[in-house]
Motif scaffolding. Structure first.
Motif, PDB file in Angstrom:
ATOM      1  N   UNK A   1       1.046 -12.364 -18.434  1.00 28.43           N
ATOM      2  CA  UNK A   1       1.963 -11.546 -17.638  1.00 28.43           C
ATOM      3  C   UNK A   1       1.259 -10.372 -16.944  1.00 28.43           C
ATOM      4  N   UNK A   2      -0.063 -10.278 -17.108  1.00 28.99           N
ATOM      5  CA  UNK A   2      -0.841  -9.232 -16.441  1.00 28.99           C
ATOM      6  C   UNK A   2      -0.761  -9.441 -14.926  1.00 28.99           C
ATOM      7  N   UNK A   3      -0.417  -8.404 -14.154  1.00 29.64           N
ATOM      8  CA  UNK A   3      -0.338  -8.567 -12.700  1.00 29.64           C
ATOM      9  C   UNK A   3      -1.666  -9.065 -12.124  1.00 29.64           C
ATOM     10  N   UNK A   4      -1.568 -10.021 -11.228  1.00 36.14           N
ATOM     11  CA  UNK A   4      -2.769 -10.621 -10.624  1.00 36.14           C
ATOM     12  C   UNK A   4      -3.607  -9.551  -9.921  1.00 36.14           C
ATOM     13  N   UNK A   5      -4.900  -9.586 -10.178  1.00 35.64           N
ATOM     14  CA  UNK A   5      -5.814  -8.643  -9.553  1.00 35.64           C
ATOM     15  C   UNK A   5      -5.985  -7.334 -10.305  1.00 35.64           C
ATOM     16  N   UNK A   6      -5.313  -7.197 -11.445  1.00 32.70           N
ATOM     17  CA  UNK A   6      -5.403  -5.970 -12.241  1.00 32.70           C
ATOM     18  C   UNK A   6      -6.146  -6.239 -13.539  1.00 32.70           C
ATOM     19  N   UNK A   7      -6.754  -5.203 -14.096  1.00 27.10           N
ATOM     20  CA  UNK A   7      -7.498  -5.305 -15.338  1.00 27.10           C
ATOM     21  C   UNK A   7      -6.630  -4.935 -16.531  1.00 27.10           C
ATOM     22  N   UNK A   8      -7.039  -5.389 -17.709  1.00 29.71           N
ATOM     23  CA  UNK A   8      -6.335  -5.084 -18.947  1.00 29.71           C
ATOM     24  C   UNK A   8      -6.402  -3.586 -19.234  1.00 29.71           C
ATOM     25  N   UNK A   9      -7.532  -2.969 -18.932  1.00 29.89           N
ATOM     26  CA  UNK A   9      -7.742  -1.531 -19.152  1.00 29.89           C
ATOM     27  C   UNK A   9      -8.190  -0.939 -17.831  1.00 29.89           C
ATOM     28  N   UNK A  10      -7.577   0.151 -17.447  1.00 27.58           N
ATOM     29  CA  UNK A  10      -7.977   0.811 -16.204  1.00 27.58           C
ATOM     30  C   UNK A  10      -8.088   2.306 -16.428  1.00 27.58           C
ATOM     31  N   UNK A  11      -9.106   2.900 -15.831  1.00 32.30           N
ATOM     32  CA  UNK A  11      -9.235   4.353 -15.793  1.00 32.30           C
ATOM     33  C   UNK A  11      -8.857   4.771 -14.380  1.00 32.30           C
ATOM     34  N   UNK A  12      -7.695   5.358 -14.263  1.00 29.80           N
ATOM     35  CA  UNK A  12      -7.198   5.811 -12.962  1.00 29.80           C
ATOM     36  C   UNK A  12      -7.771   7.193 -12.698  1.00 29.80           C
ATOM     37  N   UNK A  13      -8.324   7.392 -11.505  1.00 30.49           N
ATOM     38  CA  UNK A  13      -8.967   8.662 -11.184  1.00 30.49           C
ATOM     39  C   UNK A  13      -8.555   9.145  -9.797  1.00 30.49           C
ATOM     40  N   UNK A  14      -8.712  10.428  -9.583  1.00 25.95           N
ATOM     41  CA  UNK A  14      -8.446  11.020  -8.279  1.00 25.95           C
ATOM     42  C   UNK A  14      -9.011  12.435  -8.258  1.00 25.95           C
ATOM     43  N   UNK A  15      -9.201  12.958  -7.060  1.00 27.31           N
ATOM     44  CA  UNK A  15      -9.573  14.367  -6.903  1.00 27.31           C
ATOM     45  C   UNK A  15      -8.329  15.187  -6.578  1.00 27.31           C
ATOM     46  N   UNK A  16      -7.186  14.530  -6.593  1.00 30.05           N
ATOM     47  CA  UNK A  16      -5.915  15.160  -6.268  1.00 30.05           C
ATOM     48  C   UNK A  16      -4.913  14.801  -7.362  1.00 30.05           C
ATOM     49  N   UNK A  17      -4.347  15.796  -8.040  1.00 31.42           N
ATOM     50  CA  UNK A  17      -3.477  15.503  -9.181  1.00 31.42           C
ATOM     51  C   UNK A  17      -2.190  14.797  -8.763  1.00 31.42           C
ATOM     52  N   UNK A  18      -1.664  15.079  -7.577  1.00 27.39           N
ATOM     53  CA  UNK A  18      -0.457  14.393  -7.126  1.00 27.39           C
ATOM     54  C   UNK A  18      -0.745  12.907  -6.894  1.00 27.39           C
ATOM     55  N   UNK A  19      -1.904  12.601  -6.336  1.00 23.67           N
ATOM     56  CA  UNK A  19      -2.290  11.203  -6.125  1.00 23.67           C
ATOM     57  C   UNK A  19      -2.429  10.483  -7.469  1.00 23.67           C
ATOM     58  N   UNK A  20      -3.024  11.153  -8.446  1.00 24.75           N
ATOM     59  CA  UNK A  20      -3.152  10.550  -9.773  1.00 24.75           C
ATOM     60  C   UNK A  20      -1.771  10.307 -10.369  1.00 24.75           C
ATOM     61  N   UNK A  21      -0.854  11.259 -10.208  1.00 23.97           N
ATOM     62  CA  UNK A  21       0.512  11.069 -10.705  1.00 23.97           C
ATOM     63  C   UNK A  21       1.129   9.800 -10.127  1.00 23.97           C
ATOM     64  N   UNK A  22       0.943   9.562  -8.838  1.00 21.19           N
ATOM     65  CA  UNK A  22       1.487   8.362  -8.196  1.00 21.19           C
ATOM     66  C   UNK A  22       0.841   7.100  -8.763  1.00 21.19           C
ATOM     67  N   UNK A  23      -0.463   7.133  -8.974  1.00 20.86           N
ATOM     68  CA  UNK A  23      -1.158   5.970  -9.544  1.00 20.86           C
ATOM     69  C   UNK A  23      -0.661   5.658 -10.953  1.00 20.86           C
TER      70      UNK A  23
END
Length: 74
Positions: free
Chosen positions: A7-29
């Motif tokens: 059921x893992x969405x196609x093209x996505x990893x089991x574990x992801x480190x989401x990063x950004x230089x903008x906290x609002x962008x990270x919130x959206x991710x």
């Protein structure tokens, strides 16, 4: 609630480190990942690099795949 690799969405990893230089962008991710079925792993991180740029990060994982991370299976 998703609980298998199938059921893992196609093209996505089991574990992801989401990063950004903008906290609002990270919130959206992070919100997008949670809507897909990911779960938070640990606390968010804020780090300043040597060039004084601030980075924001949050790890997420797919539930059921790494049972050690899955609090519902503990």
């Amino acid at each position: 609630m998703p609980t298998s690799l199938s059921s893992l969405p196609e093209g996505y990893d089991v574990y992801m480190l989401l990063t950004s230089v903008n906290k609002e962008e990270l919130n959206h991710k992070v919100c997008a990942a949670l809507r897909m079925g990911y779960r938070l792993q640990g606390s968010p991180v804020i780090n300043q690099s040597t060039n004084r740029r601030v980075y924001f990060a949050q790890a997420v994982y797919w539930p059921g795949v790494y049972d050690a991370f899955d609090a519902d299976n503990a």
